[in-house]
Write a protein that holds these residues in place. Structure first.
Motif, PDB file in Angstrom:
ATOM      1  N   SER A   1       0.849  -1.196   0.000  1.00 53.19           N
ATOM      2  CA  SER A   1       0.000   0.000   0.000  1.00 53.19           C
ATOM      3  C   SER A   1       0.880   1.239   0.000  1.00 53.19           C
ATOM      4  CB  SER A   1      -0.893   0.037   1.243  1.00 53.19           C
ATOM      5  OG  SER A   1      -1.733  -1.080   1.278  1.00 53.19           O
ATOM      6  N   TYR A   2       0.479   2.216  -0.794  1.00 53.78           N
ATOM      7  CA  TYR A   2       1.197   3.494  -0.837  1.00 53.78           C
ATOM      8  C   TYR A   2       1.066   4.181   0.516  1.00 53.78           C
ATOM      9  CZ  TYR A   2       1.901   8.441  -1.788  1.00 53.78           C
ATOM     10  OH  TYR A   2       2.314   9.750  -1.731  1.00 53.78           O
ATOM     11  N   ILE A   3       2.196   4.690   1.051  1.00 56.57           N
ATOM     12  CA  ILE A   3       2.139   5.388   2.340  1.00 56.57           C
ATOM     13  C   ILE A   3       2.669   6.815   2.294  1.00 56.57           C
ATOM     14  CG2 ILE A   3       2.159   3.274   3.725  1.00 56.57           C
ATOM     15  CD1 ILE A   3       5.179   3.921   4.314  1.00 56.57           C
ATOM     16  N   ALA A   4       3.547   7.145   1.351  1.00 56.73           N
ATOM     17  CA  ALA A   4       4.140   8.495   1.327  1.00 56.73           C
ATOM     18  C   ALA A   4       5.034   8.637   0.109  1.00 56.73           C
ATOM     19  CB  ALA A   4       4.972   8.717   2.588  1.00 56.73           C
ATOM     20  N   ASP A   5       5.521   9.846  -0.089  1.00 51.60           N
ATOM     21  CA  ASP A   5       6.575  10.086  -1.060  1.00 51.60           C
ATOM     22  C   ASP A   5       7.892  10.200  -0.308  1.00 51.60           C
ATOM     23  OD1 ASP A   5       4.953  10.114  -3.317  1.00 51.60           O
ATOM     24  OD2 ASP A   5       4.618  12.268  -3.215  1.00 51.60           O
ATOM     25  N   GLY A   6       8.971   9.790  -0.939  1.00 54.82           N
ATOM     26  CA  GLY A   6      10.304   9.926  -0.378  1.00 54.82           C
ATOM     27  C   GLY A   6      11.211  10.573  -1.400  1.00 54.82           C
ATOM     28  N   TYR A   7      12.378  11.006  -0.954  1.00 51.30           N
ATOM     29  CA  TYR A   7      13.264  11.816  -1.792  1.00 51.30           C
ATOM     30  C   TYR A   7      14.648  11.191  -1.860  1.00 51.30           C
ATOM     31  CZ  TYR A   7       9.256  14.606  -0.956  1.00 51.30           C
ATOM     32  OH  TYR A   7       7.952  14.997  -0.872  1.00 51.30           O
ATOM     33  N   HIS A   8      15.185  11.156  -3.081  1.00 48.80           N
ATOM     34  CA  HIS A   8      16.485  10.555  -3.340  1.00 48.80           C
ATOM     35  C   HIS A   8      17.583  11.620  -3.307  1.00 48.80           C
ATOM     36  CE1 HIS A   8      14.613   6.775  -4.531  1.00 48.80           C
ATOM     37  NE2 HIS A   8      13.773   7.463  -5.282  1.00 48.80           N
ATOM     38  N   PRO A   9      18.824  11.218  -3.024  1.00 51.75           N
ATOM     39  CA  PRO A   9      19.926  12.183  -2.983  1.00 51.75           C
ATOM     40  C   PRO A   9      20.156  12.905  -4.312  1.00 51.75           C
ATOM     41  CG  PRO A   9      20.618  10.089  -2.007  1.00 51.75           C
ATOM     42  CD  PRO A   9      19.252   9.880  -2.598  1.00 51.75           C
ATOM     43  N   TRP A  10      19.732  12.324  -5.420  1.00 56.85           N
ATOM     44  CA  TRP A  10      19.947  12.943  -6.730  1.00 56.85           C
ATOM     45  C   TRP A  10      18.808  13.878  -7.125  1.00 56.85           C
ATOM     46  CZ3 TRP A  10      19.883   7.725  -5.746  1.00 56.85           C
ATOM     47  CH2 TRP A  10      18.721   7.038  -6.076  1.00 56.85           C
ATOM     48  N   GLY A  11      17.886  14.156  -6.183  1.00 58.48           N
ATOM     49  CA  GLY A  11      16.874  15.173  -6.409  1.00 58.48           C
ATOM     50  C   GLY A  11      15.519  14.683  -6.872  1.00 58.48           C
ATOM     51  N   GLU A  12      15.368  13.417  -7.158  1.00 58.66           N
ATOM     52  CA  GLU A  12      14.078  12.878  -7.585  1.00 58.66           C
ATOM     53  C   GLU A  12      13.291  12.371  -6.379  1.00 58.66           C
ATOM     54  OE1 GLU A  12      14.789   9.883 -10.548  1.00 58.66           O
ATOM     55  OE2 GLU A  12      15.893  11.268 -11.830  1.00 58.66           O
ATOM     56  N   SER A  13      12.008  12.140  -6.609  1.00 58.19           N
ATOM     57  CA  SER A  13      11.170  11.544  -5.564  1.00 58.19           C
ATOM     58  C   SER A  13      10.586  10.234  -6.080  1.00 58.19           C
ATOM     59  CB  SER A  13      10.046  12.492  -5.151  1.00 58.19           C
ATOM     60  OG  SER A  13       9.164  12.713  -6.231  1.00 58.19           O
ATOM     61  N   SER A  14      10.162   9.395  -5.148  1.00 56.59           N
ATOM     62  CA  SER A  14       9.513   8.127  -5.478  1.00 56.59           C
ATOM     63  C   SER A  14       8.393   7.877  -4.491  1.00 56.59           C
ATOM     64  CB  SER A  14      10.497   6.950  -5.380  1.00 56.59           C
ATOM     65  OG  SER A  14      11.438   6.966  -6.407  1.00 56.59           O
ATOM     66  N   ARG A  15       7.447   7.078  -4.921  1.00 58.26           N
ATOM     67  CA  ARG A  15       6.373   6.645  -4.038  1.00 58.26           C
ATOM     68  C   ARG A  15       6.908   5.543  -3.121  1.00 58.26           C
ATOM     69  NH1 ARG A  15       1.130   7.732  -5.835  1.00 58.26           N
ATOM     70  NH2 ARG A  15       0.391   5.680  -5.168  1.00 58.26           N
ATOM     71  N   ILE A  16       6.536   5.589  -1.852  1.00 54.61           N
ATOM     72  CA  ILE A  16       6.932   4.569  -0.888  1.00 54.61           C
ATOM     73  C   ILE A  16       5.718   3.695  -0.594  1.00 54.61           C
ATOM     74  CG2 ILE A  16       7.728   4.106   1.464  1.00 54.61           C
ATOM     75  CD1 ILE A  16       9.228   6.787   1.324  1.00 54.61           C
ATOM     76  N   TYR A  17       5.943   2.378  -0.633  1.00 50.33           N
ATOM     77  CA  TYR A  17       4.924   1.395  -0.354  1.00 50.33           C
ATOM     78  C   TYR A  17       5.330   0.552   0.847  1.00 50.33           C
ATOM     79  CZ  TYR A  17       2.725   2.401  -4.832  1.00 50.33           C
ATOM     80  OH  TYR A  17       2.088   3.020  -5.872  1.00 50.33           O
ATOM     81  N   GLN A  18       4.325   0.044   1.540  1.00 44.39           N
ATOM     82  CA  GLN A  18       4.535  -0.804   2.711  1.00 44.39           C
ATOM     83  C   GLN A  18       3.665  -2.050   2.595  1.00 44.39           C
ATOM     84  OE1 GLN A  18       4.249   1.033   6.706  1.00 44.39           O
ATOM     85  NE2 GLN A  18       2.558  -0.404   7.031  1.00 44.39           N
ATOM     86  N   ALA A  19       4.235  -3.176   3.000  1.00 44.67           N
ATOM     87  CA  ALA A  19       3.468  -4.419   3.109  1.00 44.67           C
ATOM     88  C   ALA A  19       3.658  -4.950   4.517  1.00 44.67           C
ATOM     89  CB  ALA A  19       3.948  -5.453   2.103  1.00 44.67           C
ATOM     90  N   ALA A  20       2.554  -5.270   5.173  1.00 45.77           N
ATOM     91  CA  ALA A  20       2.626  -5.887   6.496  1.00 45.77           C
ATOM     92  C   ALA A  20       3.077  -7.330   6.327  1.00 45.77           C
ATOM     93  CB  ALA A  20       1.273  -5.820   7.183  1.00 45.77           C
ATOM     94  N   LEU A  21       3.946  -7.777   7.227  1.00 43.59           N
ATOM     95  CA  LEU A  21       4.444  -9.153   7.200  1.00 43.59           C
ATOM     96  C   LEU A  21       3.729  -9.937   8.284  1.00 43.59           C
ATOM     97  CD1 LEU A  21       8.215  -8.323   6.840  1.00 43.59           C
ATOM     98  CD2 LEU A  21       6.590  -8.847   5.031  1.00 43.59           C
TER      99      LEU A  21
END
Length: 148
Positions: free
Chosen positions: A127-147
């Motif tokens: 499930s999508y939980i947030a956006d995160g940021y990379h050192p090179w200036g781009e962002s990505s969607r962060i996903y989480q799965a419960a184990l």
């Protein structure tokens, strides 16, 4: 099909490096991949090859951080790749499930990943939980799965 864990099968270290680097690497990341894959440890890093008839057809990793700003979240599924000719058969999920199982075995409650793909990982419990940021200036969607 079988999955090879480099942690459990260190004799695959070089083959895993060559394959994973061929899919994800660049001249700037050669040493990062070589060093990381050569130092598999409990609970991570660990790298995996999906094999068919002795040849790799896919890969993925279990790492502490995927070069993203959310250092409070770990572990991360990274570098998931399936060869074009094998796509459409849910083979990626074989790697995802192995990594989920290993992360749970090491006591983690969640598994994370960052991606720009929308719709793929949701099919496999993320499930999508947030956006995160990379050192090179781009962002990505962060996903989480419960184990479980």
């Amino acid at each position: 099909m079988n999955i090879i864990s480099v942690l459990e099968n260190p004799e695959y270290t070089q083959k895993a490096f060559e394959y994973i680097f061929s899919k994800w690497g660049s001249e700037n990341t050669y040493n990062v991949y070589k060093d990381n894959i050569s130092h598999c440890a409990v609970p991570f890093p660990n790298w995996y090859l999906l094999m068919d008839k002795g040849s790799p057809i896919g890969c993925a990793g279990l790492i502490s951080n995927d070069f993203i700003s959310r250092g409070d979240l770990y572990p991360w599924l990274c570098a998931l790749y399936i060869e074009d000719d094998y796509r459409g058969n849910a083979y990626g999920n074989l790697l995802i499930e192995k990594i989920k199982k290993d992360a749970a075995k090491f006591g983690f409650k969640n598994l994370y990943l960052c991606t720009d793909h929308i719709g793929y990982y949701e099919k496999y419990g993320f499930s999508y939980i947030a956006d995160g940021y990379h050192p090179w200036g781009e962002s990505s969607r962060i996903y989480q799965a419960a184990l479980v």
